[in-house]
Every structure is written in structure tokens, then in C-alpha cells.
Design a protein around this motif. Structure first.
Motif, PDB file in Angstrom:
ATOM      1  N   PRO A  96       0.838  -1.212   0.000  1.00  0.00           N
ATOM      2  CA  PRO A  96       0.000   0.000   0.000  1.00  0.00           C
ATOM      3  C   PRO A  96       0.865   1.251   0.000  1.00  0.00           C
ATOM      4  O   PRO A  96       2.000   1.260   0.489  1.00  0.00           O
ATOM      5  N   SER A  97       0.333   2.320  -0.555  1.00  0.00           N
ATOM      6  CA  SER A  97       1.042   3.604  -0.494  1.00  0.00           C
ATOM      7  C   SER A  97       0.698   4.277   0.831  1.00  0.00           C
ATOM      8  O   SER A  97      -0.377   4.064   1.381  1.00  0.00           O
ATOM      9  N   TRP A  98       1.629   5.078   1.332  1.00  0.00           N
ATOM     10  CA  TRP A  98       1.405   5.733   2.614  1.00  0.00           C
ATOM     11  C   TRP A  98       1.381   7.231   2.438  1.00  0.00           C
ATOM     12  O   TRP A  98       2.302   7.815   1.861  1.00  0.00           O
ATOM     13  N   LYS A  99       0.332   7.850   2.935  1.00  0.00           N
ATOM     14  CA  LYS A  99       0.254   9.301   2.954  1.00  0.00           C
ATOM     15  C   LYS A  99       0.614   9.764   4.357  1.00  0.00           C
ATOM     16  O   LYS A  99      -0.160   9.590   5.307  1.00  0.00           O
ATOM     17  N   ALA A 100       1.803  10.316   4.503  1.00  0.00           N
ATOM     18  CA  ALA A 100       2.266  10.755   5.815  1.00  0.00           C
ATOM     19  C   ALA A 100       1.394  11.892   6.339  1.00  0.00           C
ATOM     20  O   ALA A 100       0.926  12.728   5.563  1.00  0.00           O
ATOM     21  N   PRO A 101       1.159  11.936   7.647  1.00  0.00           N
ATOM     22  CA  PRO A 101       0.351  13.028   8.210  1.00  0.00           C
ATOM     23  C   PRO A 101       1.099  14.358   8.130  1.00  0.00           C
ATOM     24  O   PRO A 101       2.326  14.397   8.032  1.00  0.00           O
ATOM     25  N   ASP A 102       0.357  15.431   8.178  1.00  0.00           N
ATOM     26  CA  ASP A 102       0.946  16.770   8.158  1.00  0.00           C
ATOM     27  C   ASP A 102       1.604  17.049   9.516  1.00  0.00           C
ATOM     28  O   ASP A 102       0.936  17.048  10.550  1.00  0.00           O
ATOM     29  N   VAL A 103       2.917  17.268   9.514  1.00  0.00           N
ATOM     30  CA  VAL A 103       3.651  17.501  10.767  1.00  0.00           C
ATOM     31  C   VAL A 103       4.282  18.901  10.785  1.00  0.00           C
ATOM     32  O   VAL A 103       5.246  19.141  11.510  1.00  0.00           O
ATOM     33  N   THR A 104       3.725  19.811   9.981  1.00  0.00           N
ATOM     34  CA  THR A 104       4.261  21.175   9.902  1.00  0.00           C
ATOM     35  C   THR A 104       4.363  21.811  11.288  1.00  0.00           C
ATOM     36  O   THR A 104       5.344  22.495  11.603  1.00  0.00           O
ATOM     37  N   PHE A 105       3.381  21.576  12.132  1.00  0.00           N
ATOM     38  CA  PHE A 105       3.339  22.187  13.461  1.00  0.00           C
ATOM     39  C   PHE A 105       4.541  21.789  14.315  1.00  0.00           C
ATOM     40  O   PHE A 105       4.998  22.565  15.158  1.00  0.00           O
ATOM     41  N   CYS A 364       5.719  -4.150   4.695  1.00  0.00           N
ATOM     42  CA  CYS A 364       7.180  -4.261   4.730  1.00  0.00           C
ATOM     43  C   CYS A 364       7.764  -3.680   3.445  1.00  0.00           C
ATOM     44  O   CYS A 364       7.309  -4.007   2.334  1.00  0.00           O
ATOM     45  N   GLU A 365       8.791  -2.851   3.566  1.00  0.00           N
ATOM     46  CA  GLU A 365       9.390  -2.213   2.391  1.00  0.00           C
ATOM     47  C   GLU A 365      10.117  -3.210   1.503  1.00  0.00           C
ATOM     48  O   GLU A 365      10.228  -3.003   0.300  1.00  0.00           O
ATOM     49  N   THR A 366      10.633  -4.290   2.095  1.00  0.00           N
ATOM     50  CA  THR A 366      11.352  -5.290   1.298  1.00  0.00           C
ATOM     51  C   THR A 366      10.772  -6.678   1.538  1.00  0.00           C
ATOM     52  O   THR A 366      10.238  -6.965   2.618  1.00  0.00           O
ATOM     53  N   ASP A 425      12.037  -2.252   9.041  1.00  0.00           N
ATOM     54  CA  ASP A 425      12.933  -3.307   9.504  1.00  0.00           C
ATOM     55  C   ASP A 425      12.171  -4.272  10.398  1.00  0.00           C
ATOM     56  O   ASP A 425      11.156  -3.907  11.013  1.00  0.00           O
ATOM     57  N   VAL A 426      12.668  -5.511  10.459  1.00  0.00           N
ATOM     58  CA  VAL A 426      12.117  -6.545  11.325  1.00  0.00           C
ATOM     59  C   VAL A 426      13.257  -7.066  12.195  1.00  0.00           C
ATOM     60  O   VAL A 426      14.307  -7.477  11.678  1.00  0.00           O
ATOM     61  N   LEU A 427      13.068  -7.035  13.513  1.00  0.00           N
ATOM     62  CA  LEU A 427      14.126  -7.375  14.460  1.00  0.00           C
ATOM     63  C   LEU A 427      13.742  -8.601  15.283  1.00  0.00           C
ATOM     64  O   LEU A 427      12.619  -8.709  15.759  1.00  0.00           O
ATOM     65  N   ASP A 428      14.696  -9.506  15.459  1.00  0.00           N
ATOM     66  CA  ASP A 428      14.502 -10.591  16.410  1.00  0.00           C
ATOM     67  C   ASP A 428      14.789 -10.053  17.810  1.00  0.00           C
ATOM     68  O   ASP A 428      15.351  -8.963  17.974  1.00  0.00           O
ATOM     69  N   TYR A 429      14.416 -10.798  18.823  1.00  0.00           N
ATOM     70  CA  TYR A 429      14.594 -10.357  20.205  1.00  0.00           C
ATOM     71  C   TYR A 429      16.044  -9.966  20.483  1.00  0.00           C
ATOM     72  O   TYR A 429      16.974 -10.683  20.126  1.00  0.00           O
ATOM     73  N   ALA A 430      16.231  -8.798  21.106  1.00  0.00           N
ATOM     74  CA  ALA A 430      17.521  -8.236  21.524  1.00  0.00           C
ATOM     75  C   ALA A 430      18.336  -7.668  20.369  1.00  0.00           C
ATOM     76  O   ALA A 430      19.431  -7.152  20.594  1.00  0.00           O
ATOM     77  N   GLU A 431      17.819  -7.728  19.134  1.00  0.00           N
ATOM     78  CA  GLU A 431      18.511  -7.053  18.033  1.00  0.00           C
ATOM     79  C   GLU A 431      18.349  -5.542  18.178  1.00  0.00           C
ATOM     80  O   GLU A 431      17.261  -5.062  18.504  1.00  0.00           O
ATOM     81  N   PRO A 432      19.406  -4.767  17.920  1.00  0.00           N
ATOM     82  CA  PRO A 432      19.308  -3.311  18.076  1.00  0.00           C
ATOM     83  C   PRO A 432      18.596  -2.651  16.908  1.00  0.00           C
ATOM     84  O   PRO A 432      18.738  -3.057  15.753  1.00  0.00           O
ATOM     85  N   VAL A 433      17.820  -1.624  17.205  1.00  0.00           N
ATOM     86  CA  VAL A 433      17.175  -0.845  16.158  1.00  0.00           C
ATOM     87  C   VAL A 433      18.239  -0.001  15.455  1.00  0.00           C
ATOM     88  O   VAL A 433      19.100   0.593  16.108  1.00  0.00           O
TER      89      VAL A 433
END
Length: 550
Positions: A96-105, A364-366, A425-433
């Protein structure tokens, strides 16, 4: 007056009662007009058409169960007539395409954080005291009693009883009236002023029952988790107590630290008891080195940082039938705002994503990440089945009592915490972001094991939605409690920080509450607002041993 019931998604064939509805009440919805054949409690669901045995039940637009017997129009769904069911999933569907919310504020907003040498920014500044093995837990408690009170840290409640004032009055011959009139209650502000190290938010002690006696994999996972806490931007430095002979050797921890931060430069004091002269000398050395570490930690002060440095952990616990309508969508919309600002969010609790896998796979992007997520989910499910359990056993008695009667129903609402943004990204337990945007983190549904994992992977603040109430906190990342309903917010005001119940009553929108929540997160990240779990010293820490914990 707002409608007393809700259809969450146009595809749904059930309605959710927003208030208690009496037997015989007529339901007018679209072209439908039918009476309720029994009392329907608030938060519970009822059929908008007759179901035959085996018919699919749809909520949030997805399959959440099947009828185990005929269900009449206007009848309540319960464990007596409904069983868990979830859709199959596959890789390769359209993204799906994503329309990001307006974060100007918020685009020029900052928070006051602690800047680290590796470029990360923390929302707190803690010193950690960590045992490498459970054998050192008693010594950890000795250090806690030696350090906290004398250095001005009090973690039992949001106020302190200053008994020493009474002792001093007694010693100086004070009368009964003088003693009774002595002010001995200290507020958080008073307590902070007494800290020897005002820029150090806390000394945190990570007691656990691991490090030896289990599998080598358990010890390796524990060391990876502890490395996540030590390299965390909310950590100034650490004191490590090792017995010496345990499975979780310091070498293993050192390798995990280097893997996460090759240029690690924080103060780190490691003491091995089996090499010490005696226990008294061991404790003495640990106290002195910790004190020296605190002197260095206190040299770091808060400075402005972009909101893109925030890493938000998304968690829920003690959920109810309103969680997926109010608190979770608000948190999801807040996560979308932060991600649109260049920040990061992590959605955890894989057993509570059962039934919404296809939606998450599509986001997921990939395909690599989609496959990793699918494999982690399947592996987790297989381990549960191998011991006679399963994701269908996930809803707790409290969940069921408050309207979440199948795991897929619970999951469909829980997944709303993840908002709508792409999964980076998808992380297994204890993997760093390591990637900005929305990450999926494999943890159990157990509240404390999950929050422990979120902080270990790098969450600098954790937002925790609840419909029933829970005091769960974390020693490292501030935990913000978000209630799904007004009644909970009133009854448990001592542990709730933010309320979304106005969405249920129709007096606020998800978007309005998300904006308010982001503002509150900024205040917490800056140290200007202290969440209840932090004030109450709710420092829950339970490493996951990768066994079956739903």
C-alpha cells in the motif's frame, strides 16, 4: 448524543457496544433494525446477522473467529459460541502507499535530551548496576541499600517519608506536639534537590535469574540484551558484577557491546567476585567505582535535540474491548506523526499480531523483511504448538471478561498501535534498532518481557496502552500509561498518565488525542513530566529465555 454502538470497519459483521445495552433494545444501523436478544455489556460484540456453525466472524475488516454454534442476530459473542480463527498469509502482495500526516506544526520542535558520543540522544541519564549471573543478586541488593538513599534517590513512591527529621527532633528533645507538627513528607522536587548528582536521573539495578544453569543460547541472549541496556542512549555508564564461573562470561558481554557500538566509550566497571580478596572488599570496590562513575555521568546535561532522535516503543497490556478503538489507534497515529518527523517506532508482542500478518507483510518495504517476519511468526507458533499451547491461548481472563474473546480479535486491535506507515525493519529479540521508521520487534506478549526487550533494542520512551490497568514500568526507558476508557483513568489515576476515553464518548477524535499525546511525549522526553511508573519506581526487568511465553 453519540451512538451507543460502533461498527469499526465496513466489512465487519459484528458491532461493539460502547455502553451497557439492555435485552430488547432496538438496534438501528443502516438498513438493519433488530432487537437485542440478551443484555450486552459495554466493550462486547454482538451479531448483526444470524451466523451458522462455522461462519466467519469479521472485525477490523479481518477474520477474527468462527462460530462454534448458531448465533442469532442481536446475540452476544462469547467463548461459548466463538472460537479463534485467523487468515493465512503470503509474501508478494501489493504494497500500500502511505500518505504521511501533516507535521508542519512540529517540524522545528525539539526535546531536551542527553547527547551521547555515538550521536544518539537519550531521554534520561541513568547509571546501571548489573549482575552477570543470578548468584550476584544479593550483592546487587547490598549496593542498592548502600547507594540510593545516601545519594538522594528514592524510588518507592511519588513522595518520600523523611523519618530522619523525626530522629533529629527526638535527639534535640522535641515535645510530642513538635514531633506531630514536623513536616516529614518530601515531594519529587524536594527529593531531586537533595541528589548529590542532579544530572543523573537514577541508579538502576537489573536483577535477573539468568546467566547460568540454562542453555548457552539463554546466556548469549542475556548478554546481548544487557549490551543493549549498556549501550542505550539513556545509560551514562555501568557497574558489572560477575561471579566468574558462570555461562554468561564478561567476554561474551564485551563482544555484544562492541557489535552494537564499535567505539563504545562510556564508563564501565567490571568486578569479578572470585578474584576479590573477600566479599567486603568486593562490595567496597564496587561502591567506590560506581561513585566515580556517577561523578562522570553528572557532567552530562540535557541539551536540545530534534524529535527525529526519539525511539518510541509501542506496547499494550491489560487490554479491553475499547483498546483497539481508542488507546491503540491514538498511539498508532502518534507513531505515524513521529515517523513523519524522521523518528523511529517499534511494534512488539508477536503473539498479538496473529491474524494481521498479511497487512504487516504488505507494509514491509522489502520482501526480505516480509519473509523474516513471516518466519519469526511461524517459528514462534510452532514452538507454542510443540508444548500444547498456541496463539489461540493468548487472551487472558481479564481480556476475555472485557470483550477480547479470541487472539485474532485481540491482535486486530493491538496492531493498531503500529499506525499505518511502511515497515522499515524486522528485528529478532535483543537485536538493536538501526533504521528510522516503523520496526517490528519479536517479543512475547508478556508485558514485562516485552517492555524489557523494547528497551534492550533501543526504545528511549515506551508508550503502554491499557484498558484494565497495570503498573508495569522499565528501569531504563520511561513508560507512559495510556488508558482506553474514562472509568479506568478515574479509578487508577495513580498509574495512568494519559486518557483516550473521550474517543469512546465521542468528545474527541483520534487525531486530536494523537497530537496531545505527542506533546506529552515531548515533555517526558525532556524530563519536564515524570510518568507514574517512573515516580513509583516500577523498574520491571525480566529477560525472555526464548521459551514459550505468550
Amino acid at each position: 448524543m453519540p451512538t451507543p454502538f460502533l461498527q469499526i470497519h465496513p466489512k465487519d459483521n459484528v458491532l461493539v457496544a460502547l455502553v451497557d445495552l439492555p435485552k430488547g433494545a432496538h438496534i438501528h444501523y443502516g438498513t438493519l433494525d433488530f432487537p437485542l436478544i440478551q443484555n450486552i455489556k459495554a466493550k462486547h460484540k454482538f451479531a448483526i446477522r444470524p451466523f451458522s456453525k462455522g461462519d466467519e466472524i469479521v472485525m477490523y475488516g479481518v477474520l477474527v473467529g468462527k462460530a462454534t454454534r448458531p448465533i442469532a442476530q442481536g446475540e452476544s459473542l462469547s467463548t461459548l459460541n466463538t472460537t479463534h480463527a485467523a487468515s493465512e498469509y503470503q509474501i508478494g502482495a501489493d504494497k500500500p502507499s502511505w500518505k504521511a500526516p501533516d507535521v508542519t506544526f512540529w517540524k522545528d520542535r525539539t526535546f531536551e535530551g542527553y547527547h551521547r558520543a555515538n550521536g544518539r540522544v537519550g531521554t534520561a541519564n541513568h547509571w546501571l548496576v548489573i549482575p552477570l549471573v543470578f548468584c550476584e543478586n544479593r550483592n546487587i541488593e547490598v549496593l542498592k541499600s548502600a547507594l540510593l538513599k545516601s545519594l538522594g534517590y528514592h524510588t518507592t513512591t511519588d513522595f518520600m517519608v523523611d523519618t530522619e527529621s523525626l530522629v533529629n527532633s527526638y535527639k534535640t528533645g522535641a515535645s510530642t506536639e513538635d514531633i506531630l507538627s514536623t513536616d516529614i513528607i518530601r515531594t519529587p522536587e524536594d527529593i531531586k534537590q537533595k541528589r548529590i548528582f542532579p544530572n543523573v536521573d537514577g541508579i538502576k539495578f537489573l536483577n535477573h535469574d539468568g546467566g547460568c544453569g540454562g542453555t548457552r543460547q539463554d546466556s548469549k541472549t542475556l548478554c546481548s540484551l544487557l549490551a543493549g541496556y549498556i549501550t542505550h542512549p539513556n545509560t551514562a555508564g555501568a557497574t558489572i558484577l560477575s561471579l566468574g564461573c558462570q555461562n554468561a562470561q564478561y567476554k561474551m558481554l564485551e563482544e555484544a557491546i562492541t557489535e552494537r557500538d564499535p567505539h563504545f566509550s562510556k564508563p564501565l566497571h567490571v568486578l569479578e567476585q572470585q578474584k576479590s580478596k573477600n566479599e567486603r572488599h568486593f562490595i567496597e570496590e564496587a561502591v567506590k567505582k560506581t561513585f566515580l562513575g556517577l561523578i562522570e555521568a553528572d557532567k552530562v546535561a540535557r541539551r536540545p535535540a530534534a524529535l527525529s532522535h526519539l525511539v518510541l516503543g509501542l506496547e499494550c497490556g491489560g487490554s479491553d474491548g475499547f483498546s483497539g478503538i481508542s488507546a491503540n489507534p491514538v498511539l498508532g497515529a502518534t507513531a505515524d506523526l513521529l515517523i513523519a518527523l524522521g523518528g523511529t517506532a517499534m511494534l512488539s508482542e508477536f503473539p498479538e499480531l496473529n491474524g494481521v500478518e498479511q497487512e504487516l507483510i504488505n507494509r514491509c518495504e522489502t520482501d526480505t523483511d516480509a519473509e523474516k517476519f513471516a518466519n519469526l511468526m511461524q517459528s514462534y507458533s510452532n514452538r507454542a504448538l510443540a508444548v500444547g499451547a498456541g496463539f489461540d491461548n493468548n487472551p487472558s481472563p481479564g481480556n476475555i471478561k472485557d470483550g477480547l474473546i479470541t487472539d485474532a480479535m485481540k491482535s486486530a486491535g493491538a496492531a493498531k498501535k503500529g499506525g499505518t506507515s511502511p515497515i522499515t525493519d524486522v528485528l529478532d529479540y535483543a537485536e538493536p534498532v538501526s533504521k528510522k521508521g516503523l520496526n517490528l520487534l519479536c517479543t512475547p506478549g508478556n508485558d514485562v518481557e516485552s517492555t524489557t526487550g523494547l528497551a534492550g533494542s533501543g526504545a528511549t520512551i515506551i508508550c503502554f496502552t491499557t484498558g484494565l490497568g497495570t503498573p508495569t514500568g522499565n528501569p531504563l526507558a520511561p513508560v507512559i500509561k495510556i488508558s482506553s476508557n474514562n472509568d479506568l483513568s478515574r479509578r487508577m489515576a495513580d498509574i495512568i498518565d494519559f486518557n483516550t476515553g473521550d474517543i469512546i464518548t465521542g468528545s474527541a477524535s483520534v487525531e486530536e488525542k494523537a497530537a496531545d499525546l505527542l506533546e506529552y511525549i515531548i515533555q517526558v522526553a525532556s524530563g519536564k513530566s515524570i510518568p507514574a511508573a517512573v515516580r513509583l519506581g516500577q523498574d520491571d526487568f525480566i529477560p525472555w529465555k526464548r521459551g514459550i511465553s505468550l
